[in-house]
Design an enzyme around this catalytic site. Structure first.
Site, PDB file in Angstrom:
ATOM      1  N   ARG A  69      -6.335  10.739 -10.313  1.00 49.32           N
ATOM      2  CA  ARG A  69      -5.707  11.411  -9.163  1.00 49.32           C
ATOM      3  C   ARG A  69      -5.140  10.350  -8.231  1.00 49.32           C
ATOM      4  O   ARG A  69      -5.640  10.138  -7.136  1.00 49.32           O
ATOM      5  CB  ARG A  69      -6.752  12.280  -8.450  1.00 49.32           C
ATOM      6  CG  ARG A  69      -6.169  13.265  -7.455  1.00 49.32           C
ATOM      7  CD  ARG A  69      -7.203  13.674  -6.437  1.00 49.32           C
ATOM      8  NE  ARG A  69      -7.712  12.547  -5.675  1.00 49.32           N
ATOM      9  CZ  ARG A  69      -7.097  12.009  -4.624  1.00 49.32           C
ATOM     10  NH1 ARG A  69      -5.927  12.455  -4.219  1.00 49.32           N
ATOM     11  NH2 ARG A  69      -7.652  10.987  -3.983  1.00 49.32           N
ATOM     12  N   ASP A 126     -13.504   5.968  -0.858  1.00 51.71           N
ATOM     13  CA  ASP A 126     -12.554   5.922   0.248  1.00 51.71           C
ATOM     14  C   ASP A 126     -11.860   7.259   0.454  1.00 51.71           C
ATOM     15  O   ASP A 126     -11.540   7.635   1.575  1.00 51.71           O
ATOM     16  CB  ASP A 126     -11.522   4.813  -0.009  1.00 51.71           C
ATOM     17  CG  ASP A 126     -10.686   4.515   1.224  1.00 51.71           C
ATOM     18  OD1 ASP A 126     -11.254   4.504   2.331  1.00 51.71           O
ATOM     19  OD2 ASP A 126      -9.468   4.303   1.083  1.00 51.71           O
ATOM     20  N   ASP A 127     -11.614   7.998  -0.624  1.00 49.63           N
ATOM     21  CA  ASP A 127     -10.922   9.287  -0.502  1.00 49.63           C
ATOM     22  C   ASP A 127     -11.782  10.317   0.211  1.00 49.63           C
ATOM     23  O   ASP A 127     -11.273  11.178   0.926  1.00 49.63           O
ATOM     24  CB  ASP A 127     -10.532   9.808  -1.894  1.00 49.63           C
ATOM     25  CG  ASP A 127      -9.672   8.813  -2.649  1.00 49.63           C
ATOM     26  OD1 ASP A 127      -8.586   8.494  -2.162  1.00 49.63           O
ATOM     27  OD2 ASP A 127     -10.106   8.324  -3.708  1.00 49.63           O
ATOM     28  N   LYS A 151      -5.636  -2.101  -2.625  1.00 44.97           N
ATOM     29  CA  LYS A 151      -6.769  -1.934  -1.704  1.00 44.97           C
ATOM     30  C   LYS A 151      -7.453  -3.269  -1.438  1.00 44.97           C
ATOM     31  O   LYS A 151      -7.816  -3.582  -0.302  1.00 44.97           O
ATOM     32  CB  LYS A 151      -7.779  -0.948  -2.298  1.00 44.97           C
ATOM     33  CG  LYS A 151      -7.317   0.496  -2.320  1.00 44.97           C
ATOM     34  CD  LYS A 151      -7.589   1.188  -1.005  1.00 44.97           C
ATOM     35  CE  LYS A 151      -7.211   2.654  -1.090  1.00 44.97           C
ATOM     36  NZ  LYS A 151      -7.537   3.397   0.131  1.00 44.97           N
ATOM     37  N   TYR A 186       0.874  -1.172   0.000  1.00 45.07           N
ATOM     38  CA  TYR A 186       0.000   0.000   0.000  1.00 45.07           C
ATOM     39  C   TYR A 186       0.910   1.220   0.000  1.00 45.07           C
ATOM     40  O   TYR A 186       2.070   1.136  -0.405  1.00 45.07           O
ATOM     41  CB  TYR A 186      -0.915  -0.094   1.236  1.00 45.07           C
ATOM     42  CG  TYR A 186      -2.062   0.876   1.281  1.00 45.07           C
ATOM     43  CD1 TYR A 186      -2.861   1.113   0.171  1.00 45.07           C
ATOM     44  CD2 TYR A 186      -2.373   1.545   2.469  1.00 45.07           C
ATOM     45  CE1 TYR A 186      -3.921   2.001   0.233  1.00 45.07           C
ATOM     46  CE2 TYR A 186      -3.436   2.430   2.538  1.00 45.07           C
ATOM     47  CZ  TYR A 186      -4.209   2.657   1.414  1.00 45.07           C
ATOM     48  OH  TYR A 186      -5.262   3.530   1.487  1.00 45.07           O
ATOM     49  N   GLU A 198     -12.185   4.912  -6.210  1.00 45.27           N
ATOM     50  CA  GLU A 198     -10.846   5.157  -5.675  1.00 45.27           C
ATOM     51  C   GLU A 198     -10.046   6.087  -6.591  1.00 45.27           C
ATOM     52  O   GLU A 198      -9.903   5.847  -7.796  1.00 45.27           O
ATOM     53  CB  GLU A 198     -10.105   3.818  -5.546  1.00 45.27           C
ATOM     54  CG  GLU A 198      -8.900   3.874  -4.650  1.00 45.27           C
ATOM     55  CD  GLU A 198      -9.261   4.122  -3.191  1.00 45.27           C
ATOM     56  OE1 GLU A 198      -8.544   4.911  -2.541  1.00 45.27           O
ATOM     57  OE2 GLU A 198     -10.237   3.532  -2.703  1.00 45.27           O
ATOM     58  N   ASP A 199      -9.548   7.175  -6.015  1.00 46.00           N
ATOM     59  CA  ASP A 199      -8.631   8.093  -6.705  1.00 46.00           C
ATOM     60  C   ASP A 199      -9.212   8.684  -7.984  1.00 46.00           C
ATOM     61  O   ASP A 199      -8.533   8.800  -9.017  1.00 46.00           O
ATOM     62  CB  ASP A 199      -7.293   7.401  -6.985  1.00 46.00           C
ATOM     63  CG  ASP A 199      -6.466   7.234  -5.713  1.00 46.00           C
ATOM     64  OD1 ASP A 199      -6.893   7.742  -4.665  1.00 46.00           O
ATOM     65  OD2 ASP A 199      -5.405   6.596  -5.759  1.00 46.00           O
ATOM     66  N   ASN A 234      -0.484  11.682   0.881  1.00 47.23           N
ATOM     67  CA  ASN A 234       0.337  10.543   0.483  1.00 47.23           C
ATOM     68  C   ASN A 234       0.913  10.755  -0.917  1.00 47.23           C
ATOM     69  O   ASN A 234       0.337  11.483  -1.714  1.00 47.23           O
ATOM     70  CB  ASN A 234      -0.517   9.261   0.470  1.00 47.23           C
ATOM     71  CG  ASN A 234      -0.947   8.843   1.856  1.00 47.23           C
ATOM     72  OD1 ASN A 234      -0.153   8.819   2.783  1.00 47.23           O
ATOM     73  ND2 ASN A 234      -2.225   8.510   2.009  1.00 47.23           N
TER      74      ASN A 234
END
Length: 592
Positions: free
Chosen positions: A192, A305-306, A210, A139, A282-283, A447
């Site tokens: 992203r 999740d973001d 993930k 991760y 995600e992203d 991150n």
């Protein structure tokens, strides 16, 4: 967060259960499959018992040298393996020894991915038993570098790639995936990735990583997990010119073309897997992330999740930090540096929790939370130029152009970084925080490590050892004035595996804000006095993360039942024990 999306949905909420969806699963027959004639072509799925050479090449069932003498006879393995029989524990020891010979984290990542491709159970056994050591490899931060170089690293598919070329036949693409009983899908469009920007098709490393954590930390079966990358192009010129790039070589599709593809995907997912499959976004870039949650929150089981996962894990840290700071959330003032999907998502969930604790309106509790974006403090005088999701955070205040001046003006208890820009919590900023707080709370959440707003050492040194510090990526303990200070990690991996598992075991059909609050409170409840004594506001991953996930899953499932959103009946009497009993275990099985 429902307040945000309710406006975009014309007043419809998750609990309204949109008439566009049904509990039984399935959507409008857009593909005409229910009305198909008998001569329509379909895919014939067949299964057979793996044995001999094919068994050794099947990562789901391969045990390597752990096959017993009896199994070698009954499954035609004689001569295909050396004569020694090894235990899974000895295999684990051998793999770990090999991993620790590598100095470069990316080499460890490649080695682990190759292990997963040949021996799935051993991979998860090693990850579960050594989660603190290996989490930064599978991760963040190493997965970020892996995504940047994914084209060069690519050997075999680890998930589904759905590009604009597949428009009109996404349902067929989903049916190319060999597993049928999918419970969790993690999907990205690669725009992203962490703080690294647009990585296009190479963002696949994120869904793969993930879902590895969904299994290792949350207990979801690997066969029930599906990583997906939606490839609509990339605006990354470096990748477009890279001969090893594996995605479409054109600029990103936007607008109607983009949303039509996503809608076909979401429709096909529910038609193929039913109502209870969790789709985790995600992203995605901010504008698409909020739009997709608003569009599908009332018709699908969706989670970002973001936005939501980050919000839940940060809120948990803030709730836990009250043991060190004193008072309630409403007694403190919070300043965010970064007003994108993560920052505004955290802020909204905080406001909701404060409103419940203080029995006040969300509009009132929002006034305790301030945000700074690239143009400075978000204030009423900027209202006309703000993006819609920022407008509710525009408070009465004179304009402030930079973070340092905002800190001095607002005097927050906690400074929370979600900017994606490294080293922006400067010495002056941290010193200012320490000047009016006995224990300044510094959360540098961006991150990977290179994008963190400051390091643990900087936060502790510049605050004279008084800071309570947490980051998105891991930092080593710091010695200051003879005392060892242990930084916390506000890692989404605390929340999303247990959260998703709670949805799975309850058969939930929608995600509601109260489930996120339940997850936050469950995690905060796992922080012990021993952890607080070290300055930690999160439990270490080494302290049985699977037990933590089971408690989170139980709280989320309980809330799903309370809200009438659970379909697995009857409700188990002890949800913690039920969660633990449902968890995947990677120990080898004995074959007949």
């Amino acid at each position: 967060m429902e307040n945000i999306f309710k406006e975009k949905r014309g007043g419809e909420t998750v609990l309204d259960l949109s008439p566009k969806a049904t509990v039984g699963g399935g959507v409008e027959d857009v593909y005409g499959e229910d009305r198909a004639t008998e001569d329509q072509l379909v895919t014939p799925w067949t299964f057979s018992v793996a044995s001999g050479y094919s068994l050794l090449r099947d990562p789901h069932h391969n045990k390597g040298l752990a096959f017993t003498e009896k199994e070698r006879d009954s499954h035609y393995l004689r001569g295909l393996l050396p004569p020694v029989v090894s235990s899974q524990e000895l295999q684990e020891k051998k793999v770990l020894h090999g991993l620790r010979q590598y100095d470069v984290p990316l080499h460890k990542y490649e080695s682990l991915m190759e292990l997963e491709e040949r021996n799935e159970r051993l991979f998860y056994k090693i990850l579960i038993d050594n989660v603190e050591e290996l989490l930064p490899i599978v991760y963040t931060p190493t997965v970020g570098e892996a995504c940047q170089k994914y084209g060069s690293l690519f050997k075999r598919p680890q998930g589904l790639y759905i590009s604009l070329k597949e428009k009109g036949k996404i349902l067929e693409v989903l049916r190319n995936w060999p597993e049928r009983a999918i419970q969790v899908i993690v999907v990205t469009d690669g725009e992203r990735i962490l703080g690294l920007g647009d990585l296009g098709c190479q963002g696949m490393g994120i869904p793969v990583g993930k879902l590895a954590l969904y299994t290792a930390l949350g207990g979801v079966r690997p066969s029930a997990c599906l990583p997906v990358t939606i490839d609509v192009g990339t605006n990354n010129e470096t990748l477009l010119k890279d001969e090893f790039y594996i995605g479409l070589r054109h600029k990103r599709a936007t607008g109607e073309e983009y949303y039509d593809l996503l809608h076909e995907f979401m429709s096909a997912v529910k038609q193929n897997y039913g109502e209870k499959v969790l789709v985790q976004f995600e992203d995605f870039a901010n504008h698409n992330a909020f739009e997709l949650l608003a569009r599908y929150g009332t018709t699908h089981l969706v989670f970002n999740d973001d936005i939501q996962g980050t919000a839940a894990v940060v809120l948990s840290g803030l709730v836990a930090s009250l043991k060190l700071l004193g008072g309630t959330l409403a007694d403190h003032t919070f300043l965010f540096f970064g007003a994108g999907e993560a920052g505004t998502g955290i802020a909204e969930l905080m406001a909701l929790e404060m409103s419940k604790q203080a029995n006040a309106s969300v509009e009132e509790t929002r006034k305790k939370i301030w945000l700074v974006d690239s143009k400075g403090l978000i204030v009423k005088s900027r209202l006309e130029s703000l993006q819609p999701f920022k407008k509710r955070w525009a408070h009465e205040h004179e304009p402030v152009k930079n973070l340092l001046d905002a800190v001095k003006a607002i005097k927050p208890t906690a400074l929370i970084g979600t900017s994606g820009v490294g080293r922006t919590f400067t010495k002056e900023v941290v010193e200012a925080m320490a000047s009016f707080n006995k224990r300044p709370l510094i959360m540098a959440l961006s991150n990977p490590t290179t994008q963190s707003e400051c390091t643990a050492e900087e936060a502790y040194t510049w605050s004279e050892g008084r800071a309570i510090f947490a980051s998105g990526s891991p930092f080593d303990p710091v010695k200051y004035n003879g005392k060892t200070l242990v930084p916390g990690q506000a890692n989404n991996a605390y929340i999303f595996p247990g959260f998703g598992f709670g949805l799975v075991i309850s058969g939930a059909i929608r995600v509601h804000d109260d489930m996120l609050l339940a997850a936050s409170e469950a995690l905060a409840g796992q922080v012990t006095q021993e952890h607080f004594d070290k300055g930690l506001i999160y439990p270490p991953f080494s302290s049985s993360i699977r037990k933590i996930s089971a408690h989170i899953a139980a709280k989320v499932a309980a809330k799903a039942y309370d809200l009438g959103l659970a379909t697995r009946l009857p409700r188990p009497a002890d949800l913690v024990k039920f969660a633990e009993s449902c968890m995947y275990t990677p120990n080898y099985r004995t074959y007949r």
